[in-house]
Design an enzyme around this catalytic site. Structure first.
Site, PDB file in Angstrom:
ATOM      1  N   GLN A 125       0.719  -1.470   0.035  1.00  0.00           N
ATOM      2  CA  GLN A 125      -0.149   0.027  -0.009  1.00  0.00           C
ATOM      3  C   GLN A 125       0.920   1.175   0.009  1.00  0.00           C
ATOM      4  O   GLN A 125       0.371   2.357   0.033  1.00  0.00           O
ATOM      5  CB  GLN A 125      -0.901   0.071   1.148  1.00  0.00           C
TER       6      GLN A 125
ATOM      7  N   ARG B  92      -8.554  -0.222   8.093  1.00  0.00           N
ATOM      8  CA  ARG B  92      -9.575   0.596   7.371  1.00  0.00           C
ATOM      9  C   ARG B  92      -9.899   1.615   8.641  1.00  0.00           C
ATOM     10  O   ARG B  92     -10.942   1.912   9.040  1.00  0.00           O
ATOM     11  CB  ARG B  92     -10.723  -0.113   7.120  1.00  0.00           C
ATOM     12  N   CYS B  93      -8.820   2.417   8.955  1.00  0.00           N
ATOM     13  CA  CYS B  93      -8.821   3.293  10.450  1.00  0.00           C
ATOM     14  C   CYS B  93      -7.860   4.109  10.280  1.00  0.00           C
ATOM     15  O   CYS B  93      -6.659   3.776   9.895  1.00  0.00           O
ATOM     16  CB  CYS B  93      -8.751   2.206  11.402  1.00  0.00           C
TER      17      CYS B  93
ATOM     18  N   GLU C 119     -12.983   4.790   5.432  1.00  0.00           N
ATOM     19  CA  GLU C 119     -12.853   4.034   6.600  1.00  0.00           C
ATOM     20  C   GLU C 119     -14.154   4.399   7.525  1.00  0.00           C
ATOM     21  O   GLU C 119     -14.279   3.713   8.441  1.00  0.00           O
ATOM     22  CB  GLU C 119     -11.542   4.275   7.163  1.00  0.00           C
TER      23      GLU C 119
END
Ligand code: CDP
Length: 784
Positions: A221, A368-369, A738
């Site tokens: 990523q 996702r945060c 997110e």
């Protein structure tokens, strides 16, 4: 001002179909495991069956003798090259291959390379490791007990305590809570879970001995950060390293860290002078790569009798596993957890976090945060419900009473963040209206009379996304800015390259839409590329919903730089001064004479064929954007559940999600992001946990027991939106990816607790399984 663009141009606000889906739905995506190179060989990691054991010896003889095996690498081999340990992303180091002892089950112990995958797997079975079992530490609450086994013998401090971190005004908070007429204390945990992306982690490392170049196709990523870290750790020249992140099948934070498999594949490729592919199995991914959460939290709120909150005190124990491999900014040991005052106007607050080692896989990644905002949102939204229960007050009314008013933005929170903009009341009111809240309350009261269990759960979360600013936020020292380079070609088409990396979020479409918005070039004529460090400008990558707030802003600014140059060319072509020109997407025209115009395509051609004297040819720009602040999206979620008394099964009957992410680039993509995140939230709330037994055996290490919601369990999501633009983002946009994962777990659990609150239940820890509920009902004499 945001100009309206035609659907053919497809700027902001158009639900342009995702450009990338054309190749995905035809099976023509190009993932790491699709990469095939001549002479390629395969790596397999040998893993520890024990959670804590001394390695007495490793016998590689039988494996080495197997036909087709090319190499077996152990920690001792790596030690000779100074590579047996590598830095984590957070002030710690991690074994690449174990030396001395293993610290968690499934830890990497050896790496076998063979001509094909099957041989590599067979050879891995032949490696004999002699272990001497050691006492295992699983429960973080016992990590600092005097008799706890010391996990990290390599450290000077002979303790399992990693850090203590605190923020806020302790004295003021203590006093306000002591003096408050109403107090609540809620102890809860956000269980260890895992992003479980569809595609596991993997790489193909290809060292070319003729050129000295190393190319690594990697599920990353953050490809640029990985290139720099490879250069620093392995002592390779950074210009000789090329990281390519091709298509990625979901990342969710799982693909931010550097894992031992990547390092071993690189070492093997350099040693064997052949390309080496290493791809994890599903179990390897779940058992050994970065986990998320594992926060054990207590919140105390002091409030007036009328429900006005005064102060919040939070204490947290963070289980980091065997190495502190949290992927978060280096000044923030608990990430952005101090956003835990949420959407509410607390006068005082104090938050402290202690991190500890246990015999579990390392991590603490931002699933996702934004670096622990999920834990923070969960805690405050659960605690507000506990307060409502204590006061006997409606949960929506309590929230409305305590929201930060919309005229108080920018709002400085007692724990140090400056929220950019918000209108929490508007989102709540819309959600209540969409839900038909009053009718739901009435229905619940009627059902309760009949002995039926129905619950309504609310979560009014505040998010924090888009790190930088660079002066405060970094990953492993690398400042968190991002970048975009745009080249407009002579025929008026464009190519843009960014420092981010989509893993399914649709960047090839949305970033093209930003350029279409700013330059009026139709989306169809714009190609967006990410993930190749040889071509893309340096950026910190995609996680924590930072792409739109940071790289999206860079894209807008780069496009505006191009427009500034285009204006000079247009003035030259029309023989007027720049001041006489007006812009609308796609053309400059002369003020008061709209038919006298030059389109962006004509201007692009002139940039290569007919330039004003002194202006350099070409139409390109690059922008490295350092945001002045983060963005603070928010929303209100309402969940309605029915519980079966006979089985403890929860049916999510309705879920209303009102989100506010400022100005939206692509409404369809945002809707998709919300659906996906809510589905993940459903899994976390009801099904998922990476648990461990007392011997440190992973309990949730396969999809047989780490359940992923399917269409059968997933309810229909009812979405809605309000729009409060970010005042500092060039497009007024905030991140969104997110939000549904951050905001939804509390809504699900609040609904279940609400259904049982009249029985005296104030907390159930996730995952809220039928078994847990049925047992509770049984205890209360209510099981059907
Ligand atoms: O960093 P990441 O891409 O995961 O998250 P994001 O910035 O929240 O964006 C997720 C997707 O939603 C991207 O394709 C965005 O461009 C899109 N989006 C949008 O269309 N409008 C917004 N205001 C925010 C995101």
């Amino acid at each position: 001002m945001i100009h309206k663009t035609s659907s053919e141009v497809g700027g902001m606000g158009h639900s342009v179909k995702r450009k990338e889906d054309l190749r995905f739905i035809q099976g023509r995506g190009n993932y790491v495991d699709d990469v095939q190179l001549p002479n390629m060989v395969y790596g397999q990691v040998v893993r520890s069956p024990y959670a804590h054991a001394r390695i007495k010896g490793i016998n590689t003889e039988a494996a080495t003798k197997l036909k087709g095996v090319l190499a077996v690498i152990t920690g001792q081999d790596l030690e000779k090259a100074g590579l047996s340990w590598m830095p984590t992303l957070f002030h710690d180091k991690q074994m690449v291959l174990a030396t001395g002892k293993v610290l968690f089950q499934a830890q990497e112990v050896a790496f076998v390379v063979a001509e094909d995958r099957y041989t590599a797997a067979d050879a891995a079975e032949l490696i004999e490791v002699e272990y001497e079992e050691l006492p295992v530490l699983v429960d973080p609450h016992h990590a600092t007990d005097p008799d706890a086994p010391i996990i990290r013998e390599d450290r000077d401090e002979k303790s399992n305590h990693i850090f203590h971190w605190e923020v806020g005004d302790k004295q003021a908070t203590d006093k306000a809570i002591n003096d408050a007429p109403v107090k609540i204390k809620l102890s809860t945990a956000f269980q260890r879970c895992h992003p479980a992306p569809l595609e596991t982690c993997g790489c193909v490392a290809d060292f070319n001995p003729a050129t000295g170049r190393l190319t690594v196709w990697e599920t990353s990523q953050a490809p640029h950060a990985h290139r720099t870290l490879f250069a620093l750790v392995a002592g390779l020249s950074e210009n000789d390293i090329r990281i390519i992140s091709p298509d990625i099948g979901g990342g969710f934070g799982n693909k931010v860290p550097i894992y031992p498999g990547y390092v071993c594949a690189v070492v093997a490729s350099i040693t064997l002078k052949r390309p080496v592919k290493w791809i994890e199995t599903r179990s390897e991914n779940l058992q050994s790569t970065g986990f998320a959460r594992d926060y054990h939290m207590t919140a105390e709120i002091g409030a007036d009798r009328d429900g006005k909150v005064k102060a919040l005190r939070v204490g947290t124990l963070a289980d980091h596993g065997a190495f502190n491999a949290a992927a978060q900014p280096s000044k923030f040991p608990a990430g952005l957890f101090s956003i835990c005052t949420g959407s509410y106007d607390f006068q005082a607050s104090f938050c402290e976090v202690d991190g500890v080692y246990t015999n579990k896989a390392p991590g603490g990644i931002a699933y996702r945060c934004s670096f622990r905002v999920t834990e923070a949102a969960y805690l405050i939204e659960r605690a507000m419900d506990a307060l409502a229960d204590e006061l006997g007050m409606d949960a929506a009314e309590l929230r409305l009473k305590n929201f930060i008013p919309s005229d108080r933005f920018p709002y400085k929170s007692p724990l140090g963040f400056t929220y950019d903009s918000g209108d929490y009341k508007a989102a709540m009111n819309l959600a209540l209206e969409q839900a038909g809240y009053k009718d739901l309350l009435k229905e619940q009261a009627d059902k309760r009379k009949k002995g039926e269990l129905m619950g309504i759960g609310i979560s009014s979360f505040t998010e924090i996304v888009g790190a930088g600013p660079a002066h405060t936020y970094d990953i492993a020292g690398l400042k968190m800015f991002d970048s975009c380079e745009i080249r407009v070609h002579p025929t008026g088409k464009a190519t843009a390259r960014l420092g981010t990396k989509s893993q399914g979020q649709g960047h090839e479409t949305t970033f093209a839409q930003i350029i279409a918005q700013e330059l009026g070039i139709p989306v169809a004529g714009i190609t967006v590329e990410e993930g190749d460090t040889d071509t893309a400008p340096y950026g910190l990558g995609t996680y924590a919903s930072r792409s739109t707030p940071v790289a999206g802003a860079a894209t807008a600014v780069a496009a505006r730089k191009i427009r500034d140059k285009a204006k000079k060319i247009a003035a030259h072509l029309m023989e007027v001064s720049e001041e006489d020109l007006e812009w609308e997407p796609g053309k400059f025209y002369v003020k008061g004479a709209a038919d006298k115009a030059k389109t962006i395509q004509e201007i692009a051609f002139a940039a290569y064929t007919d330039l004003p004297p002194g202006l350099e040819p070409g139409l390109e720009a690059v922008d490295y954007y350092d945001p002045p602040n983060l963005t603070f999206p928010f929303g209100t979620y309402i969940c309605v559940v029915d519980i079966d008394k006979g089985t403890g099964e929860v049916k999510v009957r309705r879920f209303i999600a009102v989100d506010d992410c400022g100005n939206i680039i692509n409404p369809m993509i945002v809707e998709g992001q919300i659906h996906g995140g809510l589905t993940e939230g459903l899994g976390i709330a009801f099904m998922q946990e990476i648990g461990y037994d007392e011997s440190g055996n992973v309990q949730g290490g396969t999809f047989m027991d780490y359940l992923v919601p399917t269409a059968v369990e997933t309810p229909h999501w009812e979405t809605g939106k309000t729009c409060t633009p970010s005042p500092h983002h060039p497009l007024g946009a905030k991140g969104v990816g997110e939000s549904p994962n951050v905001g939804s777990p509390a809504a699900f659990v609040n609904a279940v607790v609400d259904a049982l609150s009249h029985l005296g239940v104030r907390n159930i820890d996730m995952p809220v399984t039928p078994w847990k509920i049925w047992r509770l009902l049984k205890e209360k004499g209510q099981a059907g």
